[in-house]
Each structure stands twice: as structure tokens, then as C-alpha cells.
Motif scaffolding. Structure first.
Motif, PDB file in Angstrom:
ATOM      1  N   ASP A   1       0.822  -1.212   0.000  1.00 25.96           N
ATOM      2  CA  ASP A   1       0.000   0.000   0.000  1.00 25.96           C
ATOM      3  C   ASP A   1       0.855   1.260   0.000  1.00 25.96           C
ATOM      4  O   ASP A   1       0.367   2.345   0.342  1.00 25.96           O
ATOM      5  CB  ASP A   1      -0.937   0.003   1.211  1.00 25.96           C
ATOM      6  N   LEU A   2       2.102   1.123  -0.362  1.00 24.46           N
ATOM      7  CA  LEU A   2       2.982   2.275  -0.549  1.00 24.46           C
ATOM      8  C   LEU A   2       2.791   2.815  -1.955  1.00 24.46           C
ATOM      9  O   LEU A   2       2.623   2.052  -2.916  1.00 24.46           O
ATOM     10  CB  LEU A   2       4.447   1.879  -0.341  1.00 24.46           C
ATOM     11  N   TYR A   3       2.854   4.136  -2.082  1.00 25.60           N
ATOM     12  CA  TYR A   3       2.681   4.764  -3.386  1.00 25.60           C
ATOM     13  C   TYR A   3       3.749   5.834  -3.583  1.00 25.60           C
ATOM     14  O   TYR A   3       4.107   6.563  -2.641  1.00 25.60           O
ATOM     15  CB  TYR A   3       1.288   5.386  -3.512  1.00 25.60           C
ATOM     16  N   PHE A   4       4.225   5.910  -4.824  1.00 28.32           N
ATOM     17  CA  PHE A   4       5.164   6.961  -5.191  1.00 28.32           C
ATOM     18  C   PHE A   4       4.373   8.164  -5.687  1.00 28.32           C
ATOM     19  O   PHE A   4       3.502   8.033  -6.561  1.00 28.32           O
ATOM     20  CB  PHE A   4       6.127   6.477  -6.273  1.00 28.32           C
ATOM     21  N   VAL A   5       4.698   9.331  -5.111  1.00 33.60           N
ATOM     22  CA  VAL A   5       3.963  10.559  -5.407  1.00 33.60           C
ATOM     23  C   VAL A   5       4.917  11.571  -6.025  1.00 33.60           C
ATOM     24  O   VAL A   5       6.024  11.788  -5.511  1.00 33.60           O
ATOM     25  CB  VAL A   5       3.337  11.140  -4.113  1.00 33.60           C
ATOM     26  N   PRO A   6       4.533  12.227  -7.124  1.00 32.51           N
ATOM     27  CA  PRO A   6       5.416  13.251  -7.716  1.00 32.51           C
ATOM     28  C   PRO A   6       5.412  14.509  -6.868  1.00 32.51           C
ATOM     29  O   PRO A   6       4.395  14.881  -6.264  1.00 32.51           O
ATOM     30  CB  PRO A   6       4.787  13.494  -9.084  1.00 32.51           C
ATOM     31  N   GLN A   7       6.554  15.161  -6.829  1.00 26.17           N
ATOM     32  CA  GLN A   7       6.684  16.426  -6.109  1.00 26.17           C
ATOM     33  C   GLN A   7       7.459  17.404  -6.960  1.00 26.17           C
ATOM     34  O   GLN A   7       8.394  17.032  -7.677  1.00 26.17           O
ATOM     35  CB  GLN A   7       7.411  16.217  -4.773  1.00 26.17           C
ATOM     36  N   LEU A   8       7.070  18.660  -6.853  1.00 23.62           N
ATOM     37  CA  LEU A   8       7.795  19.698  -7.577  1.00 23.62           C
ATOM     38  C   LEU A   8       9.173  19.881  -6.950  1.00 23.62           C
ATOM     39  O   LEU A   8       9.309  19.862  -5.722  1.00 23.62           O
ATOM     40  CB  LEU A   8       7.031  21.015  -7.535  1.00 23.62           C
TER      41      LEU A   8
ATOM     42  N   PRO B   1       5.917  -3.512   4.466  1.00 25.50           N
ATOM     43  CA  PRO B   1       7.046  -4.282   3.915  1.00 25.50           C
ATOM     44  C   PRO B   1       8.215  -4.346   4.896  1.00 25.50           C
ATOM     45  O   PRO B   1       8.514  -3.378   5.585  1.00 25.50           O
ATOM     46  CB  PRO B   1       7.415  -3.507   2.647  1.00 25.50           C
ATOM     47  N   GLU B   2       8.873  -5.493   4.940  1.00 27.40           N
ATOM     48  CA  GLU B   2       9.976  -5.695   5.875  1.00 27.40           C
ATOM     49  C   GLU B   2      11.134  -4.752   5.590  1.00 27.40           C
ATOM     50  O   GLU B   2      11.846  -4.344   6.499  1.00 27.40           O
ATOM     51  CB  GLU B   2      10.445  -7.149   5.825  1.00 27.40           C
TER      52      GLU B   2
END
Length: 556
Positions: A361-368, A495-496
Motif C-alpha cells: 500500500d505504498l505509493y510513489f507521489v510526484p513532487q515539484l 514491507p519488511e
């Protein structure tokens, strides 16, 4: 006559016999013996004096020897003590340097609540009072919460339903624009943040939605986590990169040439003005993909540009059905949108394109990209790792375990309210709502007794939350709640690699920038100082009897 003469004669004879001259002088030698005795006594006295002098000399010698021995012993002890002190000082200095290096390089910071930051060492309600903090009584605090916070967020459910219905329609239009053979696949949105955790207090109400997307075949995303990568700088360990690969192992290339696209079709693997490249174009095709130039890593800025173009085209397709306008909101917030009604009112919300990290349930999020705060300059291929789903799950699980009407979310709402008001008074500081939520989650994990969070404990828990933040600021250390925290329940499914990673210090910028730290601490104490006045002003009428209890925590 004869008798008288006899008496006379008898007296004369008696007198002659008893005359002293007729007897020897028994005491005639007394003077001579006395002188001898005196002489002997003087000789004996002289001997005693001599003996006394000898004994005094011996005693003095013994005393001197004893003093010498004592002095030598004292000198030896002082020497040993001095040597031991020097050794102890050296060891302390070495230990201090080791701790300082370890703190700087691995833990990043010094405060006692966060002091330290360990849940087992949190201070109880009897700890040192905060400087300048004197919250109103419980009745005022409960009345303030009931009438100023709860009433202000009463329409949160309707807001969520409206935004979700509109976003459903918007994303469906986006899917219709895309080519299923060559475009990225848009999945269903996921609600995150305070609106979906039931502690939002600011107005206007703001919904934040994640929009996951996956690449078309034969492409695939391979996330790379940095939280356990010791070669990465400390300020980048909460980030990662996403590598674009081909499932069959062939070199990365565009597949648009294999399918004839119409003029209105949007290839999500190309930039806005890129033409269709034939398959097998080699390195030139890399520049057209949503990857960084001369790299196989997904570019966050390219993805945001693609997403904005896709949303614009989608809105144009459905705009005729609505009696309001849709515009982009804050430029510094990726995916910020705003619904503008004809009445002049508006409703903001955020749509963020995200990429799931493997099956978690981890998500990669774009950032400026932002100016580095003492750290390394962020690259456009760096994606922030978001734990928003895990945070919502943890609060939901905690709410179910606590008594009905628990005050944990009420504490967070009041703290967020005070922080928001202080930001309007003195300008925003580096202390954010995310820091408040992180502190609360640490407290929830440390206090295993559910009764500590009953509704009647609101004032106590609120002060404890502020003490935790104060200690964290003073130590310049507030650990990320999930990364490196092995006390997080295993039922969360974290996640471990994340659980066993080195903890991330959210206050690390304060270690590197004294001015930033000083202004944040000053703003925090100013907020505490203004808290009683703000709460009292927003609670003009307090009932004389018991104020109403805080609202029940809403099950997530």
C-alpha cells in the motif's frame, strides 16, 4: 618532814633522768639524709626528663613518619584519582563524539518527547509543563470543540460524496480519451488525508485523491526504494525512483508505431508535442518517453504534464454536463484543482497521479523540485514515498480498539486548528499537520491502555501531545512513524524492508539550519501562548453545567 624531803628528791631524780641530753639524738642524721634524698631525687628527675625528651623525640619521629606516610598516601590517591578522572573524561569525550556522530549521521537530531522519540520513554501527564502553555479548563475546551470544530466540519460527508462523484465522471472521460493498446491504464481513485481520516478542520474542506496508473503492455514499472539504501543521502531516503522496463527484456522503446492513432488520441508514453516514433528507434525514442532525458527512470515532471493535459481533454468532453467551471489550483501543489460555481464559491480538491510500490500500500507521489534545505538537490526522477494508506489504516485500527468517543482525533483537530490560526498570524512555519499526526501516532502506539484516550481525558492528552512536540523540537528529532519502526503492528502489512530500515528524522532540516529551527521553535511557543486566547475567543458562551462531551470518533 622526811616525807617531804623524799618527794623533793624523787622529783629531782626524775628530772635528771628525763633530761634530753641524757638520750641519743635519733633524728640527728635527718638533715644529712634529706640532702641525699634531695640529690637522688634530682638525679632521678633529670633521668626522667632525659627519658621524657627521648620519648618525645621518638613520638615526634613517629608522628612525622606517620604524616609522611599519610601525605604519600594522599598524594598517591590524588594521583590515582586524577588519572582516573582524566581517563573518565577521555572516555566521556569519546563517547560524546561517537553519540554526536551517530546522531548526525543516522538519527539526525536531539528532544524528549520525541524527546527521545522512543514510545517507551514518553513522559506522562505529570511531566514538566510547557513553557507558556495554560489551556482553558475542560468545560471550555469541550465547548470549543463541540461548537467551533465539529460544527465547522459537519458537511464533510456531503463534500466527499460530491467530489468523488465528479472525479468518477472525470476519470471515466479520461479513459475514453486514451487508447487501451498504447496508453497508461488509469485505476480507481483512493481517498487519503485528513478528510478520509476524519480530523480535517480547515475550510474550505479539501479532498485529496490518489489516482494510480500502470503502463501498457509490454512496459512495466520497477520501483526502487531508498529507505534501506545506506549509500543515499539521509534527506533522500524517503524517496525512490521508478524504472521503466520491457516485460520481455527488450530495449526500452515506444510502441506507438505499431498502432494507428487518431488525432484526438493521447499516447501517455509521449510528451505533449511529440510525434509518433516507430518501434526500434533506439536512444532517440528515450527522449520522447515520460522518462528523464537519457535515462530509463520515470520523470515526475513529465508525468504531471501528461496528467494535466489528460485532465484538460477529459474536462472538455464532459464540461457541457455541469454548471460550473474546472480550473487548476495552486501551482506549487501537483494535481491541485478547483471547482468554480457561478455563485462565486469554489471547492478545491487534489488529484495526484501515483504509482503503486510492488504489491504493498505504498505509493510513489510526484513532487515539484524545491530548493535543497541543507541536503542534496532533488531530481525530477525522485518520487516521494507516501504512507497515506497505511496512516489511514493505522488510525482506523486504533479507533476500533479505543473506547467509544475516544479523544485522539479531537486532540489532533484542536492542535491542527491552533497551528492553522498561528500560521495566519505570523506566517507558515516548518511545523506542519503531518508532524502533528506523526506525533499523535507515536503517542497512540506508546499508550497501550485504551482508557487513557477516553473523552474525559481530552485536556490531558492534548497537553501530552504538545509536550511531545516540544521535546521533539528541542531534540530536533521526530522519527517517521513507519520507516524503521519495528513496533508498528505486523497486521499492518508493512514491507519488511521499510520496517528494518534506518529511522528517518523528519526534523533533520532543523539540525542543518539554525535560523529555520529558531523561527519554528519561536512560532511553536507563540502558538502555545496564543492558544488560551484563541480557544476562549471561539468559545464565547460556556454553559455553567458540564459541557457536552467531544463527538464520538467516526469509524473509518
Amino acid at each position: 618532814m622526811a616525807l617531804g624531803l623524799f618527794r623533793v628528791c624523787l622529783v629531782v631524780v626524775t628530772a635528771i633522768i628525763n633530761h634530753p641530753l641524757l638520750f641519743p639524738r635519733e633524728n640527728a642524721t635527718v638533715p644529712e639524709n634529706e640532702e641525699e634524698i634531695i640529690r637522688k631525687m634530682r638525679e632521678h628527675q633529670e633521668k626522667l626528663q632525659l627519658e621524657q625528651l627521648r620519648l618525645e623525640e621518638e613520638v615526634a619521629q613517629l608522628v612525622a613518619e606517620k604524616e609522611a606516610l599519610q601525605q604519600e598516601e594522599e598524594e598517591r590517591q590524588q594521583s590515582e584519582a586524577h588519572t582516573a578522572w582524566d581517563l573518565w573524561s577521555t572516555l566521556c569525550m569519546i563517547l560524546f563524539l561517537i553519540i554526536e556522530v551517530w546522531r548526525q549521521d543516522h538519527q539526525d537530531g536531539p528532544f524528549p518527547e520525541c524527546l527521545g522519540g522512543d514510545e517507551d520513554e514518553l513522559s506522562g501527564p505529570g511531566g514538566t509543563p510547557l513553557r507558556g502553555l495554560s489551556l482553558p479548563n475542560k468545560a471550555t475546551l469541550d465547548h470549543f470543540y463541540e461548537h467551533c470544530i465539529r460544527s465547522a466540519t459537519g458537511d464533510a460527508t456531503r463534500t466527499r460524496e460530491f467530489v468523488e462523484g465528479f472525479v468518477d465522471d472525470l476519470l471515466e472521460a479520461l479513459r475514453s480519451v486514451c487508447n487501451r493498446d498504447t496508453d497508461m491504464e488509469i485505476e480507481d481513485f483512493i481517498g487519503v488525508g485528513s478528510m478520509y481520516e476524519n480530523w480535517h478542520v480547515e475550510r474550505p474542506l479539501l479532498c485529496h485523491l490518489f489516482v494510480p496508473f500502470i503502463p501498457p503492455e509490454p512496459y512495466s514499472f520497477q520501483p526502487e526504494l531508498w529507505c534501506s539504501n545506506f549509500s543515499m543521502p539521509l534527506d533522500r531516503r524517503g524517496y525512490g525512483q521508478i524504472k521503466v522496463t520491457l516485460a520481455d527484456g527488450d530495449p526500452l522503446g515506444c510502441i506507438c508505431g505499431k498502432t494507428k492513432l487518431g488525432e484526438d488520441m493521447l499516447c501517455l508514453l509521449h510528451g505533449k508535442n511529440s510525434g509518433v516514433q516507430p518501434s526500434g528507434g533506439g536512444k532517440d525514442e528515450m527522449e520522447d518517453l515520460l522518462c528523464s532525458r537519457e535515462s530509463s527512470y520515470l520523470d515526475a515532471m513529465q508525468v504531471m504534464k501528461w496528467f494535466q493535459v489528460a485532465l484538460t481533454r477529459s474536462w472538455h468532453r464532459i464540461a457541457h454536463k455541469y454548471e460550473f467551471d474546472l480550473a487548476f489550483g495552486q501551482l506549487d501543489t501537483p494535481g491541485s484543482l478547483k471547482i468554480k460555481f457561478r455563485s462565486g464559491k469554489f471547492m478545491p480538491f487534489i488529484l495526484t497521479p501515483v504509482i503503486q510500490c510492488n504489491d504493498s500500500d505504498l505509493y510513489f507521489v510526484p513532487q515539484l523540485p524545491k530548493e535543497p534545505c541543507g541536503g542534496t538537490l532533488a531530481s525530477s526522477t525522485d518520487w516521494l514515498l507516501s504512507f497515506a494508506i497505511y496512516e489511514r489504516q493505522f488510525l482506523r485500527m486504533t479507533t476500533k480498539a479505543l473506547p467509544e468517543g475516544a479523544c485522539h482525533l479531537s486532540c489532533l483537530q484542536i492542535a491542527s486548528f491552533l497551528l492553522s490560526k498561528q500560521s495566519r498570524l505570523t506566517g507558515p512555519s516548518e511545523l506542519s499537520n503531518y508532524h502533528l499526526k506523526t506525533a499523535l501516532m507515536h503517542l497512540l502506539l506508546s499508550r497501550q491502555r485504551a482508557t487513557d484516550w477516553k473523552a474525559n481525558q481530552l485536556d490531558v492528552r492534548l497537553q501530552e501531545l504538545f509536550r511531545f512536540l516540544e521535546r521533539s523540537l528541542l531534540e530536533k528529532k521526530l522519527h517517521h512513524f513507519f520507516v524503521g519502526n519495528r513496533k508498528v503492528p505486523e497486521a499492518m502489512g508493512l514491507p519488511e524492508t521499510v520496517r528494518k530500515a534506518e529511522p528517518i528524522n523528519l526534523f533533520r532540516p532543523f539540525v542543518l539550519h539554525r535560523t529555520l529551527y529558531r523561527s519554528t521553535v519561536d512560532s511553536f511557543y507563540e502558538m502555545l501562548k496564543n492558544a488560551p486566547t484563541l480557544i476562549s475567543e471561539y468559545s464565547l458562551h460556556v454553559p455553567s453545567d458540564h459541557a457536552s462531551s467531544p463527538p464520538k470518533a467516526v469509524a473509518l
